[in-house]
Scaffold this active site. Structure first.
Site, PDB file in Angstrom:
ATOM      1  N   ASP A  75       0.824  -1.361   0.005  1.00 16.54           N
ATOM      2  CA  ASP A  75      -0.034  -0.024   0.057  1.00 16.54           C
ATOM      3  C   ASP A  75       0.954   1.307   0.109  1.00 16.54           C
ATOM      4  O   ASP A  75       0.421   2.321  -0.510  1.00 16.54           O
ATOM      5  CB  ASP A  75      -0.979   0.138   1.323  1.00 16.54           C
ATOM      6  CG  ASP A  75      -0.273   0.328   2.593  1.00 16.54           C
ATOM      7  OD1 ASP A  75       0.619  -0.359   2.962  1.00 16.54           O
ATOM      8  OD2 ASP A  75      -0.522   1.414   2.982  1.00 16.54           O
ATOM      9  N   ASP A  78       6.127   0.432   2.666  1.00 16.48           N
ATOM     10  CA  ASP A  78       6.247  -0.922   3.881  1.00 16.48           C
ATOM     11  C   ASP A  78       6.008  -1.900   2.756  1.00 16.48           C
ATOM     12  O   ASP A  78       5.798  -2.027   1.574  1.00 16.48           O
ATOM     13  CB  ASP A  78       5.624  -0.790   5.082  1.00 16.48           C
ATOM     14  CG  ASP A  78       4.122  -0.492   4.749  1.00 16.48           C
ATOM     15  OD1 ASP A  78       3.493  -0.942   3.401  1.00 16.48           O
ATOM     16  OD2 ASP A  78       3.270  -0.256   5.532  1.00 16.48           O
ATOM     17  N   TYR A 229      -4.444   1.090   9.759  1.00 10.96           N
ATOM     18  CA  TYR A 229      -5.743   1.393   9.193  1.00 10.96           C
ATOM     19  C   TYR A 229      -6.886   0.725   9.811  1.00 10.96           C
ATOM     20  O   TYR A 229      -7.662  -0.311   9.494  1.00 10.96           O
ATOM     21  CB  TYR A 229      -5.744   0.439   7.641  1.00 10.96           C
ATOM     22  CG  TYR A 229      -4.626   1.140   6.596  1.00 10.96           C
ATOM     23  CD1 TYR A 229      -4.923   2.165   6.028  1.00 10.96           C
ATOM     24  CD2 TYR A 229      -3.370   0.338   6.587  1.00 10.96           C
ATOM     25  CE1 TYR A 229      -3.968   2.758   5.174  1.00 10.96           C
ATOM     26  CE2 TYR A 229      -2.705   0.948   5.590  1.00 10.96           C
ATOM     27  CZ  TYR A 229      -2.863   2.358   4.970  1.00 10.96           C
ATOM     28  OH  TYR A 229      -1.925   2.809   4.213  1.00 10.96           O
ATOM     29  N   GLU A 469       6.101   9.762   2.277  1.00 10.14           N
ATOM     30  CA  GLU A 469       5.566   8.375   1.986  1.00 10.14           C
ATOM     31  C   GLU A 469       4.595   8.545   0.949  1.00 10.14           C
ATOM     32  O   GLU A 469       3.525   9.420   1.176  1.00 10.14           O
ATOM     33  CB  GLU A 469       5.143   7.606   3.140  1.00 10.14           C
ATOM     34  CG  GLU A 469       4.843   6.081   3.143  1.00 10.14           C
ATOM     35  CD  GLU A 469       4.513   5.181   4.152  1.00 10.14           C
ATOM     36  OE1 GLU A 469       4.868   4.062   3.999  1.00 10.14           O
ATOM     37  OE2 GLU A 469       4.191   6.049   5.147  1.00 10.14           O
TER      38      GLU A 469
END
Length: 491
Positions: A75, A78, A229, A469
């Protein structure tokens, strides 16, 4: 005199691009925004993989649970596959193709469809078992304690799933939306596959609606998904969102009835002005408004009113309480990665403008009416900010323009490529690359970073993950937005 005038005119013609400004190459940005997804691929990479510094990774995902969960996307920076944001990414990629695909050059439409299918192939695997849906692969705590290439992963690839005993209507509802939207995006390319996707969407929605609950209410699943999340806003919006997409993809009246009969109990009147992987309210209102505007389903008028209310918070002319902007004009919401809000809202602005234009409607902001052209202008300001029209005079898309982020928070991009450095780099051995002030050795072309703070300042600091990120759900809605402006640069 006439000769001098000719020379003057010739000189002005040569200077014209500089005088009016070269503008932005939205087509180039579109190409790069789609290419980004190839850098996020998990699993065995295909022969036509264009991001050459990546190699196969996580090919045995799912084996811990005796299932095949290879594929999908990482996603962000990572190496975990989180199902909730991945499904939302799929929905937005597919919606980009549905609304704006006809404006894309053929090659880019094909690349966008390939990006959708890479995700939908994986989502079909997650729903392949009765009364169970696989929602995550990878232990996020252990993964985040490493700075490691996906090709070298030696952390636990823990498998998480929801079931009739541990419901996850949020993830299942978003999966239903994703598969429905993907079926529409891919139908002209592969009608048989599109039918499989739609069947999967029916299955995911039935599971979501039958076994109601939020996945992060379960202690074990909460430990795996939070704080990354969590479902902070409840699962009710995903049920309506999934039903709305199934209605659009299938034209089945049962889903229209579902929206009409369950809207109030599932919070459709809450009118929450947000849209993203966790909160679908603003997007839901735009999507369902199409039924009211173009399908003349007058019982859904409240969705158009809620959509208008959201739009009124975005345009300076209205008297509504406004969403916060930075001094340089970027939409800003405090918290995590800000660009996810910017790209998603820009997408909604353009999509709603299209719906309104086709029906000769306006946004009703009390005493004033806002035109579709005004909504498009607002979206363009956000896109242009991302591409370089900002106080820092830098693009926030890697590889676009002369100045862009060099030290993004992304493991694969910041570590030596396995192509050039074949030796294994263990979990903690990557820390020296994380702490390095050097630019990333591998450009993740097309990646949009989290962006500057509320003061328009961006430090290009790898450690500042909120700003540096990239994520798939930042890029996904931007694909459609860039397609629009590539075809309509002078709007």
């Amino acid at each position: 005199m006439e000769l001098k005038l000719c020379f003057l005119l010739l000189h002005l013609l040569l200077l014209l691009p500089l005088l009016v400004g070269a503008g932005h190459n939205y087509g180039d940005a579109l190409t790069k925004s789609i290419l980004f997804f190839e850098g996020q691929r998990s699993g065995r990479l295909p022969p036509d993989q264009r991001v050459g510094w990546r190699r196969d990774s996580a090919i045995s995902d799912g084996s811990e649970a005796g299932v095949d969960l290879e594929g999908g996307y990482y996603d962000a920076g990572d190496n975990v596959k989180f199902g909730f944001p991945m499904a939302f990414t799929t929905t937005m990629l597919a919606w980009s193709v549905i609304e704006f695909g006809e404006l894309m050059p053929f090659d880019e439409l094909r690349n966008a469809a390939t990006a959708v299918r890479w995700a939908s192939d994986y989502l079909l695997k997650t729903i392949a078992y009765p009364n169970r849906l696989f929602i995550q692969v990878g232990d996020p705590i252990r993964d985040h304690n490493c700075w490691e290439r996906p090709e070298d992963m030696d952390t636990l690839r823990t498998v998480y799933s929801v079931s009739s005993e541990k419901p996850g209507s949020d993830v299942a509802g978003e999966t239903a939306a994703a598969l429905s939207a993907a079926s529409m995006a891919l139908r002209q390319i592969d009608a048989g596959y599109a039918e499989r996707l739609l069947e999967g969407a029916f299955k995911a929605f039935e599971f979501a609606d039958t076994y109601r609950g939020a996945y992060s209410d379960d202690p074990e699943l909460k430990a795996g998904g939070c704080p990354f999340y969590c479902d902070f806003d409840g699962y009710q919006d995903e049920l309506l969102w999934g039903a709305a997409w199934l209605r659009r993809a299938s034209q089945n009246d049962s889903f229209l009835n579902y929206i009409q009969n369950n809207g109030k109990t599932l919070g459709a009147d809450d009118n929450i002005n947000e849209f993203g992987w966790d909160n679908k309210h603003a997007g839901l209102n735009i999507l369902v408004s199409k039924e009211f505007l173009e399908g003349k389903v007058f019982s859904l008028q409240s969705y158009k009113e809620s959509a208008d209310s959201f739009m009124c918070t975005l345009v300076p002319e209205s008297s509504s309480p406004h969403i916060q902007y930075t001094p340089g004009g970027l939409i800003y919401k405090p918290g995590g990665s800000n660009m996810q809000h910017v790209t998603s809202i820009a997408f909604l602005l353009l999509t709603y403008a299209n719906y309104l234009s086709r029906t000769s409607q306006y946004v009703n902001c009390g005493s004033i009416a806002i035109s579709p052209a005004s909504l498009r202008a607002q979206a363009k300001k956000q896109v242009d900010y991302i591409l370089g029209d900002n106080p820092s005079k830098m693009s926030y898309m890697v590889g676009y323009g002369d100045k862009f982020p060099q030290r993004i928070h992304h493991r694969g991009s910041s570590l030596p490529s396995i192509v050039n450095h074949s030796a294994f780099i263990a979990c903690k051995e990557g820390t020296i690359y994380f702490n390095s002030s050097n630019p990333n050795p591998n450009s993740l072309i097309g990646a949009i970073v989290g962006g500057p703070g509320e003061d328009d300042i961006y430090e290009d600091d790898r450690a500042d993950f909120r700003k540096s990120e990239p994520t798939t759900y930042i890029n996904a809605p931007l694909v459609g937005v860039l397609a629009y402006f590539a075809a309509n640069p002078d709007v």
